[in-house]
Write a protein that holds these residues in place. Sequence first.
Motif, PDB file in Angstrom:
ATOM      1  N   ILE A   1      -6.004  -5.576   2.695  1.00 49.17           N
ATOM      2  CA  ILE A   1      -4.677  -6.185   2.663  1.00 49.17           C
ATOM      3  C   ILE A   1      -4.605  -7.202   3.791  1.00 49.17           C
ATOM      4  O   ILE A   1      -4.879  -6.875   4.955  1.00 49.17           O
TER       5      ILE A   1
ATOM      6  N   ILE B   1      -7.440  -0.380   4.902  1.00 50.54           N
ATOM      7  CA  ILE B   1      -6.721  -0.135   3.653  1.00 50.54           C
ATOM      8  C   ILE B   1      -7.331  -1.047   2.597  1.00 50.54           C
ATOM      9  O   ILE B   1      -7.276  -2.266   2.713  1.00 50.54           O
TER      10      ILE B   1
ATOM     11  N   SER C   1       0.861  -1.184   0.000  1.00 51.30           N
ATOM     12  CA  SER C   1       0.000   0.000   0.000  1.00 51.30           C
ATOM     13  C   SER C   1       0.895   1.231   0.000  1.00 51.30           C
ATOM     14  O   SER C   1       1.986   1.212   0.577  1.00 51.30           O
ATOM     15  N   ARG C   2       0.415   2.286  -0.615  1.00 51.53           N
ATOM     16  CA  ARG C   2       1.163   3.544  -0.644  1.00 51.53           C
ATOM     17  C   ARG C   2       0.536   4.617   0.237  1.00 51.53           C
ATOM     18  O   ARG C   2       1.168   5.607   0.552  1.00 51.53           O
TER      19      ARG C   2
ATOM     20  N   TRP D   1       1.508   3.711   3.657  1.00 54.47           N
ATOM     21  CA  TRP D   1       2.371   2.706   3.069  1.00 54.47           C
ATOM     22  C   TRP D   1       2.546   1.503   3.997  1.00 54.47           C
ATOM     23  O   TRP D   1       2.585   1.625   5.217  1.00 54.47           O
TER      24      TRP D   1
ATOM     25  N   ARG E   1      -7.649  -2.356  -1.363  1.00 55.84           N
ATOM     26  CA  ARG E   1      -7.037  -2.477  -2.686  1.00 55.84           C
ATOM     27  C   ARG E   1      -8.035  -1.924  -3.709  1.00 55.84           C
ATOM     28  O   ARG E   1      -9.214  -1.757  -3.384  1.00 55.84           O
TER      29      ARG E   1
ATOM     30  N   TRP F   1       5.212  -0.655   8.667  1.00 57.13           N
ATOM     31  CA  TRP F   1       4.227   0.383   8.364  1.00 57.13           C
ATOM     32  C   TRP F   1       4.369   1.493   9.403  1.00 57.13           C
ATOM     33  O   TRP F   1       4.856   1.262  10.508  1.00 57.13           O
TER      34      TRP F   1
END
Length: 180
Positions: free
Chosen positions: A156, A148, A5-6, A9, A150, A168
């Motif tokens: 995730i 989070i 993940s950004r 992140w 996708r 993270w």
Amino acid sequence: PRVLSRDPWVVQFDNLLTDDECDGIYEAVGGRNGEYLKPSTTAKVVNGRLTDVPDQIRTSWNAWCQHEFCYNHPVHERVISRIMDIVGLPHDHAEHMQLLRYGHNEYYRLHHDWIPEQLDAACGPRVYTFFLYLSDVEEGGETEFPLIKRPSGTTIKVKPTRGTALVWPSVKNDDPTAQD
């Protein structure tokens, strides 16, 4: 490393640890026979002080690297150095390593690693969580980031794989005192 993940992140490192290092960490933190493991607790404010207390949010066993056997264990120092090099922080800024052991049907429910009471502590809030998997798991045991999503809409989830690590942030990039 693999970016999961950004925003925020989350980064995965496959094969960060060898089998010997996984065994060494368990021995260093938990003791040769698991003698340092005890039922897990959570940090709560009790009578104005941050205190470790039993909590139904988690049912695992844990140990902290707060004993001489752990501090002097060669694997502990080598792995802490590797982690601090990855996150780019001085080695003396690492929190004590914590070992968690989960049995069948044990869990750690949804939580955040940022503790607001640490804002006023000399250490400040936890900046990163660096999570090491020391064993493979046949079924269950995933680390999930339920907030989070996708692009497909799924969350995730990372299945425990021996030697793999996740990192993270607990704070915002532009404000290390603000919870991410």
